[in-house]
Enzyme design. Structure first.
Site, short mmCIF file in Angstrom:
data_model
loop_
_atom_site.label_atom_id
_atom_site.label_comp_id
_atom_site.label_asym_id
_atom_site.label_seq_id
_atom_site.Cartn_x
_atom_site.Cartn_y
_atom_site.Cartn_z
N LYS A 1 3.78 1.96 -4.22
CA LYS A 1 3.68 3.42 -4.08
C LYS A 1 5.04 4.13 -4.10
O LYS A 1 5.12 5.29 -4.45
CB LYS A 1 2.94 3.78 -2.79
N ASP B 1 -3.48 10.59 -0.85
CA ASP B 1 -3.69 9.96 0.47
C ASP B 1 -3.53 10.99 1.58
O ASP B 1 -4.28 10.98 2.57
CB ASP B 1 -2.65 8.86 0.72
#
Ligand code: NAP
Length: 272
Positions: A68, A104
């Site tokens: 990420k 997220d």
């Protein structure tokens, strides 16, 4: 034909193909969702996947552990939120450029607020992409954070990036002097197959008045959540966030409204 996928490592137990394929079927879209298992050290493979996205061969990519943050260097632009967080979990192409996005953060906040009023003081375990998204999201609610990072370098990075962090470092009894109303696990501790793991030290009780949110969703009840339940605390696992982050990514890639109930059912079937 939609060519969607997930890059990360390892990926064997991912629920994402089931969630997105159910959503595509429901919306009458033809497509596939592939798993790209790329080890942490293989930067060349990561770059190649981003190039395939830019070339139109792949429509959209999810990004998970351990990429990420590493994938940022290959992306052309970041949304302001992804920039602030310093991590992305969704890539799409806009006007020929690969855009890095973070769903997220919004997914965590949506799921949290569907469960609790906005917290005042949180303890966030972990210092990776998910922890950063959670800390940024809590900042948007005006929530202060103790960042429980286990390495001094990670603590320094978090303190430099997020103004809502009041302390950073390993968990100790000192943390319990402040009455935190939320504990969030944003580490993989307790995740299948190493289900005995728990990022909260065994010798330290959880804060007496905190609700406990574990981003881990497999198993549904982690060791952390069992301990919290045994202390009489409110608990929530990461399944709601998983569905919401997938729904936001699906909407970005397809332009269709995500069929959240269908995606939830697909997740429930995977989670057993
Ligand atoms: P990541 O970037 O690899 O970061 C993991 C962080 O946790 C690192 O700071 C790591 O520290 C720390 N850590 C690992 N094991 C630990 C332990 N036993 N005790 C204390 N700290 C520990 O991973 P991520 O992308 O942030 O994901 C973290 C977790 O969140 C994963 O389980 C992932 O599946 C979950 N997640 C769930 C959702 C959802 O939708 N429910 C969304 C995103 C992420 P070191 O660097 O020192 O190892």
């Amino acid at each position: 034909m939609m060519h969607l996928g997930l890059v990360g490592y390892p990926l064997k137990h991912s629920f994402s193909p089931a969630i997105h394929e159910a959503a595509m079927r429901c919306c009458g879209l033809r497509g596939e969702y592939s798993l790209y298992a790329v080890p942490e050290t293989d930067g060349a493979a990561l770059r190649q996947l981003v190039n395939r996205l830019r070339d139109g061969e792949i429509t959209g990519l999810n990004v998970t552990i351990p990429h990420k943050q590493a994938i940022l260097q290959f992306v052309d632009t970041l949304t302001p939120e992804a920039q602030a967080i310093g991590a992305v979990n969704v890539l799409h192409v806009q006007d020929g450029s690969v855009v890095g996005q973070n769903t997220d953060c919004a997914a965590f906040i949506t799921d949290l607020l569907a469960w609790l009023p906005a917290p005042r003081l949180g303890i966030v375990l972990g210092a990776g992409g998910a922890a950063r998204a959670v800390i940024h999201g809590l900042a948007t609610l005006g929530c202060k954070v103790h960042a429980a990072a286990r390495r001094p370098g990670q603590s320094r990075e978090l303190l430099a990036r997020f103004a809502n962090i009041v302390s950073a470092g390993p968990i100790s009894d000192d943390l319990l002097r402040d009455p935190a109303d939320l504990v969030v696990n944003a580490t993989p501790a307790g995740m299948f197959p190493r289900v005995d793991g728990c990022a909260w030290p065994e010798a330290v009780p959880l804060p007496a008045h905190a609700a406990v949110y574990d981003l881990v969703y497999n198993p549904r009840q982690t060791r952390l959540l069992s301990r919290a339940r045994a202390q009489g605390l409110l608990v929530r696992n990461g399944l709601g966030m998983l569905v919401e982050q997938a729904a936001l990514a699906f909407e970005l890639w397809t332009g269709c409204r995500a069929p959240r109930p269908v995606m939830s059912e697909a997740v429930s079937r995977c989670a057993g």
